[in-house]
Design a protein around this motif. Structure first.
Motif, mmCIF file in Angstrom:
data_model
loop_
_atom_site.group_PDB
_atom_site.id
_atom_site.type_symbol
_atom_site.label_atom_id
_atom_site.label_comp_id
_atom_site.label_asym_id
_atom_site.label_seq_id
_atom_site.Cartn_x
_atom_site.Cartn_y
_atom_site.Cartn_z
ATOM 1 N N TYR A 114 -3.133 1.016 -4.107
ATOM 2 C CA TYR A 114 -2.514 -0.287 -3.872
ATOM 3 C C TYR A 114 -2.531 -1.173 -5.116
ATOM 4 O O TYR A 114 -1.994 -2.280 -5.099
ATOM 5 N N TYR A 126 0.911 12.040 1.595
ATOM 6 C CA TYR A 126 0.506 12.981 2.621
ATOM 7 C C TYR A 126 1.010 14.365 2.223
ATOM 8 O O TYR A 126 2.087 14.509 1.636
ATOM 9 N N PHE A 182 -4.395 7.253 -1.247
ATOM 10 C CA PHE A 182 -3.656 6.014 -1.166
ATOM 11 C C PHE A 182 -3.947 5.192 -2.420
ATOM 12 O O PHE A 182 -4.974 5.377 -3.089
ATOM 13 N N PHE A 237 0.904 5.630 0.091
ATOM 14 C CA PHE A 237 0.141 6.786 0.556
ATOM 15 C C PHE A 237 0.872 8.071 0.211
ATOM 16 O O PHE A 237 2.100 8.127 0.212
ATOM 17 N N SER A 267 0.841 -1.194 0.000
ATOM 18 C CA SER A 267 0.000 0.000 0.000
ATOM 19 C C SER A 267 0.874 1.240 0.000
ATOM 20 O O SER A 267 1.940 1.250 0.622
ATOM 21 N N LEU A 288 -3.497 13.182 5.078
ATOM 22 C CA LEU A 288 -3.639 12.168 4.041
ATOM 23 C C LEU A 288 -4.356 12.736 2.813
ATOM 24 O O LEU A 288 -5.441 13.297 2.923
ATOM 25 N N LEU A 328 4.080 2.424 8.470
ATOM 26 C CA LEU A 328 4.366 3.245 7.314
ATOM 27 C C LEU A 328 5.825 3.670 7.333
ATOM 28 O O LEU A 328 6.331 4.108 8.361
ATOM 29 N N LEU A 340 4.754 14.035 1.300
ATOM 30 C CA LEU A 340 5.412 12.844 1.833
ATOM 31 C C LEU A 340 4.837 11.589 1.191
ATOM 32 O O LEU A 340 3.620 11.401 1.168
#
Lengths: 112, 114
Positions: free
Chosen positions: A51, A36, A49, A34, A32, A46, A100, A88
């Protein structure tokens, strides 16, 4: 080699342009991914995301994932000065336990 | 829906003093994380809780750091004694498993050790 790598920037784009932020990761089994956004002096927020390989769109943001190349990116269309922040990239490892691993972030500057 | 709450927001202490940070996660989130973020770096995980159980504390400097999550809700992170190198932002995050671990961060505590 860092587990998650990002160019620290700053990346400077004019208002209205597309900003492209990139991230590579070392654990091939990562599941996964993400993105940010972090404004100066604030905590990470957030954005998206992803995947599955391919693109995922949410408003002006598109996340792209290429697991074969171990590469994830974030595109911001019609960039606004309010998008100026540090972005990020974060990755869960192959165990996908919720830990994470963050990159150091890319600073984006959108100039009016 | 209220977000993750942390206190205090800022703390200045002298080295060798103790300090504690408190976190209240989003209601219903059973997973709680403590991260440390140094200037110019991404957050680094210190400890992760699933309900009351610390399931990943491999990055926690156990000689001076301790944490607890009583009743599986609020959590406290403690440093004793603090060192100059502990100056950082301490972030708490929480998540609820929905197929992915979407983590939501609190505002953080900025610690300065002098």
């Amino acid at each position: 080699q860092k587990e998650v790598e990002q160019n620290s920037g700053p990346l400077s784009v004019p208002e209205g342009a597309i900003a492209s932020l990139n991230c590579t990761y070392s654990d091939r089994g990562s599941q996964s991914f993400f993105w940010y956004r972090q404004y100066s002096g604030k905590s990470p927020e957030l954005i998206m995301f992803i995947y599955s390989n391919g693109d995922k769109e949410d408003g002006r943001f598109t996340a792209q994932l290429n697991k074969a190349s171990q590469y994830v990116s974030l595109l911001i269309r019609d960039s606004q000065p309010s998008d100026s922040a540090t972005y990020l990239c974060a990755v869960t490892g192959s165990s996908n336990t919720g830990k994470l691993i963050f990159g150091q972030g890319t600073t984006l500057q959108v100039k009016p | 829906e209220a977000g993750v709450v942390q206190s205090p927001r800022y703390k200045i202490i002298e080295k060798k003093q103790p300090v504690a940070f408190w976190c209240n996660p989003i209601s219903g989130h059973n997973t709680l994380y403590w991260y440390r973020q140094n200037l110019g770096q991404g957050p680094e995980l210190l400890i992760r809780y699933e309900n009351e159980e610390a399931v990943d504390d491999s990055q926690l400097p156990k000689d001076r750091f301790s944490a607890e999550r009583l009743k599986g809700v609020d959590s406290t992170l403690k440093i004793q004694p603090a060192e100059l190198g502990d100056s950082a932002v301490y972030l708490c995050a929480s998540s609820l498993w929905t197929g992915t671990y979407e983590q939501y961060f609190g505002p953080g505590t900025r610690l300065t050790v002098t």
